[in-house]
Design a protein around this motif. Structure first.
Motif, PDB file in Angstrom:
ATOM      1  N   UNK A 196      -6.736  14.037  -1.455  1.00 20.15           N
ATOM      2  CA  UNK A 196      -7.479  12.953  -0.820  1.00 20.15           C
ATOM      3  C   UNK A 196      -7.096  11.583  -1.346  1.00 20.15           C
ATOM      4  N   UNK A 197      -6.515  11.520  -2.531  1.00 25.87           N
ATOM      5  CA  UNK A 197      -6.098  10.212  -3.067  1.00 25.87           C
ATOM      6  C   UNK A 197      -4.926   9.662  -2.246  1.00 25.87           C
ATOM      7  N   UNK A 198      -4.913   8.367  -2.056  1.00 29.33           N
ATOM      8  CA  UNK A 198      -3.804   7.722  -1.345  1.00 29.33           C
ATOM      9  C   UNK A 198      -2.594   7.597  -2.255  1.00 29.33           C
ATOM     10  N   UNK A 199      -1.393   7.677  -1.646  1.00 27.20           N
ATOM     11  CA  UNK A 199      -0.142   7.473  -2.395  1.00 27.20           C
ATOM     12  C   UNK A 199       0.390   6.088  -2.040  1.00 27.20           C
ATOM     13  N   UNK A 200       0.570   5.259  -3.044  1.00 26.49           N
ATOM     14  CA  UNK A 200       0.961   3.871  -2.859  1.00 26.49           C
ATOM     15  C   UNK A 200       2.234   3.552  -3.631  1.00 26.49           C
ATOM     16  N   UNK A 201       2.956   2.538  -3.164  1.00 24.91           N
ATOM     17  CA  UNK A 201       4.137   2.055  -3.892  1.00 24.91           C
ATOM     18  C   UNK A 201       4.151   0.529  -3.884  1.00 24.91           C
ATOM     19  N   UNK A 202       4.793  -0.039  -4.895  1.00 25.19           N
ATOM     20  CA  UNK A 202       5.051  -1.486  -4.895  1.00 25.19           C
ATOM     21  C   UNK A 202       6.427  -1.746  -4.278  1.00 25.19           C
ATOM     22  N   UNK A 203       6.622  -2.959  -3.792  1.00 21.71           N
ATOM     23  CA  UNK A 203       7.962  -3.431  -3.413  1.00 21.71           C
ATOM     24  C   UNK A 203       8.640  -2.642  -2.319  1.00 21.71           C
ATOM     25  N   UNK A 204       9.977  -2.615  -2.366  1.00 24.64           N
ATOM     26  CA  UNK A 204      10.784  -1.905  -1.377  1.00 24.64           C
ATOM     27  C   UNK A 204      11.734  -0.958  -2.109  1.00 24.64           C
TER      28      UNK A 204
END
Ligand code: ADP
Ligand code: MG
Length: 321
Positions: A157-165
Motif C-alpha cells: 500500500x505504500x507509494x513508491x517515489x523517486x527524485x529527479x530523472x
C-alpha cells in the motif's frame, strides 16, 4: 598560477591541497595534521557512517576531468548518507595516485571542496598513497535516534517515489550519442557531477518507510528495497521521469536507459498513503522534483507495466566500463 612543474611528495600534497583548503566546523576539535582527528559528538544524536571507494577504469573511465573525480568521490558517499536521512558532518579521504601531478590535484581538490562546502562537510583527515588512481572517502553524519530510514520498512500500500530523472548519467558517460555527435553538456554533467539529494533525504526521516540511493540502476535498486522489506511492487514504467535531453538522445530506448542505467544517485523511497499529499511541495522546497512511480504490494514480485500491459525490464545491455 605559479604551479611547480614536477611531482610532489606526500606532505606537500597533504598540506597544499587538503589541509590548506579544509574549512572546519566548530565541532572539529582536531583536524588534519595529527595522528587522528577529534570531533565532538553531541548528546541526542546517533552517528551514521558510510564508505565508498572509486577507482579509475572500474568506477569511472580514464580521462574524465579531475574535478569530476573529486566531486564523485564525495558525492557517492553523501548520497549514501542522504539515503539514510542523515545530515553529513565530517569526512576523510584516502587518495591513491600513481604520480602527484599538481594540475590534477588542483582539479580534484576543486571538485571535492566545492561539494564539501555546499553541504557543510569538513575534511578532517585521510591518507595519501602511491598506487592506481582512486579515492576512498568515509563520511560521517547524524540522525535523531531512531529516525534513520532503512531499506526494510516498505509495506503493501505504500507509494513508491523517486527524485529527479533517470538514465541521464548512462547517456552522459557514452563516448558519443547514437548519431555519432558529442553528448550534450546537461547529460555529460549528470554523469560527471551527480548531485547528492542531501536535503531531500534529510526531510524524509519521519516520512519515508524505506529508502536507498540509486547507483546501480532503478530496477535493480528497487528490488533491493523489496527484498529487504519482504514485499513486492507494481510499477508504472510510463511514470518513470525522463529528461527531455535523454528522450532526444535515446528515443524509444530512453526507458531502457532509465531502468537499467546506473550512476543516477537519485533517491528511491516508499511512503505510507496518508503521507503522500504534500510530498511534491516538500521536495520543491528541497529543490528537486519527485514522482510517484508505483505501489508496494504483497508477495515478492517486482512488476512493471506500461499502458495496462506488462512491461518486461530489458536486460541491461550497458556495461560499466
Ligand atoms: P600518519 O602516518 O600518522 O597516518 P600521514 O602523514 O599519513 O600521518 O597524515 C598526516 C595528516 O594528514 C593526518 O592528519 C592525516 O589524517 C592527514 N591526511 C593525509 N592524507 C590526507 C588526505 N588525502 N586528505 C586529508 N587529510 C589527509
Ligand atoms: Mg597515514
Amino acid at each position: 598560477m605559479g604551479e611547480p612543474e614536477g611531482p610532489l611528495d606526500e606532505p606537500a600534497v597533504i598540506w597544499r591541497y587538503f589541509a590548506g583548503r579544509s574549512r572546519y566546523r566548530s565541532d572539529v576539535i582536531v583536524g588534519i595534521g595529527d595522528d587522528a582527528a577529534v570531533t565532538r559528538a553531541e548528546a541526542g544524536w546517533d552517528l551514521v557512517t558510510a564508505t565508498d571507494a572509486i577507482f579509475e577504469g572500474i568506477h569511472y573511465p580514464p580521462g574524465i576531468p579531475a574535478a569530476a573525480i573529486g566531486h564523485r568521490a564525495l558525492a557517492v558517499n553523501l548520497s549514501d548518507l542522504a539515503a539514510m536521512g542523515a545530515e553529513p558532518l565530517w569526512c576523510t579521504l584516502a587518495l591513491s595516485l600513481p604520480t602527484a601531478d599538481p594540475r590534477w590535484l588542483e582539479g580534484f581538490a576543486n571538485g571535492f571542496f566545492a561539494l564539501a562546502e555546499r553541504y557543510g562537510t569538513a575534511l578532517i583527515g585521510g591518507d595519501t598513497v602511491r598506487g592506481p588512481q582512486g579515492a576512498s572517502v568515509t563520511v560521517q553524519g547524524r540522525v535523531r535516534p531512531g529516525t534513520q530510514v532503512l531499506r526494510s520498512g516498505a509495506q503493501p500500500g505504500h507509494g513508491v517515489w523517486v527524485t529527479g530523472t533517470f538514465g541521464d548519467a548512462l547517456a552522459g558517460r557514452l563516448p558519443q550519442d547514437p548519431a555519432g555527435s558529442p553528448v550534450c553538456t546537461y547529460l555529460r554533467d549528470r554523469f560527471l557531477f551527480p548531485e547528492p539529494r542531501v536535503q531531500m533525504g534529510r526531510s524524509l526521516t519521519r516520512r519515508a518507510s524505506a529508502m536507498l540511493d540509486v547507483s546501480d540502476g532503478l530496477h535493480v535498486d528497487l528490488t533491493r528495497i523489496t527484498a529487504a522489506s519482504g514485499v513486492g511492487a507494481e510499477l508504472d514504467a510510463s511514470a518513470v521521469p525522463l529528461s527531455s535531453d535523454l528522450r532526444a538522445l535515446a528515443g524509444e530506448r530512453a526507458l531502457e536507459y532509465a531502468l537499467t542505467g546506473g550512476d543516477d544517485y537519485e533517491l528511491c523511497f516508499t511512503v505510507p498513503a496518508g503521507q503522500e499529499a504534500d510530498l511534491p511541495a516538500l521536495a520543491s522546497g528541497c529543490g528537486v522534483p519527485v514522482t510517484r512511480i508505483g505501489t508496494i504490494i504483497a508477495g515478492t514480485e517486482v512488476r512493471w507495466c506500461r499502458n495496462g500491459q506488462a512491461f518486461p525490464v530489458p536486460e541491461s545491455s550497458f556495461r560499466h566500463f
